[in-house]
Design an enzyme around this catalytic site. Structure first.
Site, PDB file in Angstrom:
ATOM      1  N   ASP A 218      57.625  78.762  72.027  1.00  0.00           N
ATOM      2  CA  ASP A 218      58.924  78.077  72.110  1.00  0.00           C
ATOM      3  C   ASP A 218      59.793  78.331  70.882  1.00  0.00           C
ATOM      4  O   ASP A 218      60.819  77.699  70.703  1.00  0.00           O
ATOM      5  CB  ASP A 218      58.693  76.574  72.299  1.00  0.00           C
ATOM      6  CG  ASP A 218      59.961  75.798  72.617  1.00  0.00           C
ATOM      7  OD1 ASP A 218      60.767  76.290  73.415  1.00  0.00           O
ATOM      8  OD2 ASP A 218      60.138  74.703  72.056  1.00  0.00           O
TER       9      ASP A 218
ATOM     10  N   SER B 194      65.565  72.653  74.638  1.00  0.00           N
ATOM     11  CA  SER B 194      64.790  73.033  75.814  1.00  0.00           C
ATOM     12  C   SER B 194      64.730  71.868  76.799  1.00  0.00           C
ATOM     13  O   SER B 194      64.628  70.708  76.405  1.00  0.00           O
ATOM     14  CB  SER B 194      63.364  73.421  75.413  1.00  0.00           C
ATOM     15  OG  SER B 194      63.371  74.373  74.386  1.00  0.00           O
TER      16      SER B 194
ATOM     17  N   GLN C 198      61.552  79.479  80.685  1.00  0.00           N
ATOM     18  CA  GLN C 198      62.112  78.263  80.099  1.00  0.00           C
ATOM     19  C   GLN C 198      63.553  78.075  80.547  1.00  0.00           C
ATOM     20  O   GLN C 198      64.300  79.046  80.720  1.00  0.00           O
ATOM     21  CB  GLN C 198      62.082  78.299  78.571  1.00  0.00           C
ATOM     22  CG  GLN C 198      62.569  76.985  77.964  1.00  0.00           C
ATOM     23  CD  GLN C 198      62.490  76.949  76.451  1.00  0.00           C
ATOM     24  OE1 GLN C 198      63.502  77.035  75.782  1.00  0.00           O
ATOM     25  NE2 GLN C 198      61.282  76.837  75.925  1.00  0.00           N
TER      26      GLN C 198
END
Length: 277
Positions: free
Chosen positions: A190, A208, A258
């Site tokens: 991430d 996110s 994502q």
């Protein structure tokens, strides 16, 4: 075989983040990365949640996928409470849900699946990106990551603020347990955003929203892996990208997807909303 349950906890290293305190059955307290009032890094809470889930599955089962939702912002300097739900244990697969709580609020939820490894056909349709090996590249810094070193190959989009293609490996001594390496890969997964090439004017990626990882093949994260993030679409305030992780030999070991906020920035990217990125 050493696992995260028995591996020595080293303060200031990535393994220190996985030194979970078992408060009760299926209830854990995860340590903070530092004592600073920064936003909580999404890869950290996802990795800690996967670690907690993995502690509850039958022996011999390895992570094969996870999907997390970032619900509220967290603080890096505070511990997390991780509550595991044992949804199912089948003959080959186990399903777990994890709820991450900070200051009484749910900030992140994770669904994870584990499998007993089995032999099968192995095929790949797309080769790894062609880049120089890490020993031929200059060092780079991926901020906020403990025990991670990085090298930057030439970028598909050289003008972006954050790299979308990078080599990385863990500098800490990792045990052989597959859960350990899956957690470190999740921790790394991430750190950047494949939406960087879509930035224009004051429109940019933000926190996110959700994050998924599929673990295809065994991999050691104390060896070099190549992450490659590719933008796919942006619209209606959201952007979506995918990514691949290859080992040094070119094998595809994991895939990433994502979705994040993608809108006009009133503050610095990542400073509002959820915990990701």
């Amino acid at each position: 075989m050493t696992s995260l349950n028995s591996a020595p906890v080293v303060p200031g290293s990535v393994l220190g983040l996985f030194g979970l305190e078992e408060v009760d059955r299926d209830l854990y307290r995860a340590p903070p990365a530092d004592d600073e009032p920064f936003p909580l890094y999404g890869g950290q809470v996802a990795a800690q949640a996967l670690n907690a889930a993995g502690r509850t599955v039958p022996p011999g089962r390895e992570p094969h996928s996870l999907h997390g939702y970032f619900l509220r912002g967290g603080v890096a300097g505070k511990p997390l409470v991780l509550r595991v739900s044992r949804d199912r244990d089948g003959r080959s697969y186990s399903a777990r849900r994890v709820t991450a709580i900070q200051d009484g609020d749910v900030i992140f939820t994770l669904s994870a699946s584990f499998v007993t490894p089995e032999p099968g056909a192995s095929r790949e349709l797309e080769p790894a990106p062609v880049v120089p090996p890490p020993d031929e590249l200059p060092e780079a810094v991926l901020p906020r990551l403990l025990s991670i070193e990085a090298k930057l190959p030439p970028q598909p989009d050289p003008d972006v603020e954050w790299p979308t293609r990078f080599w990385a490996r863990c500098t800490a001594r990792l045990p052989d347990d597959p859960l350990t390496h899956a957690c470190v890969l999740t921790y790394l997964s991430d750190i950047s955003s494949g939406l960087m090439p879509l930035h224009h004017d004051n429109v940019a990626t933000g926190p996110s929203l959700d994050h998924a990882v599929w673990f295809h093949r065994p991999v050691r994260l104390d060896d070099w892996v190549l992450t490659d993030l590719v933008p796919k679409t942006a619209g209606r305030g959201r952007g979506w990208y995918t990514g691949t992780v290859h080992d040094a030999g070119g094998a595809l070991v994991a895939s990433i997807a994502q979705e994040a906020l993608f809108r006009e920035q009133r503050t610095r990217p990542g400073a509002e909303g959820g915990v990701g990125g």
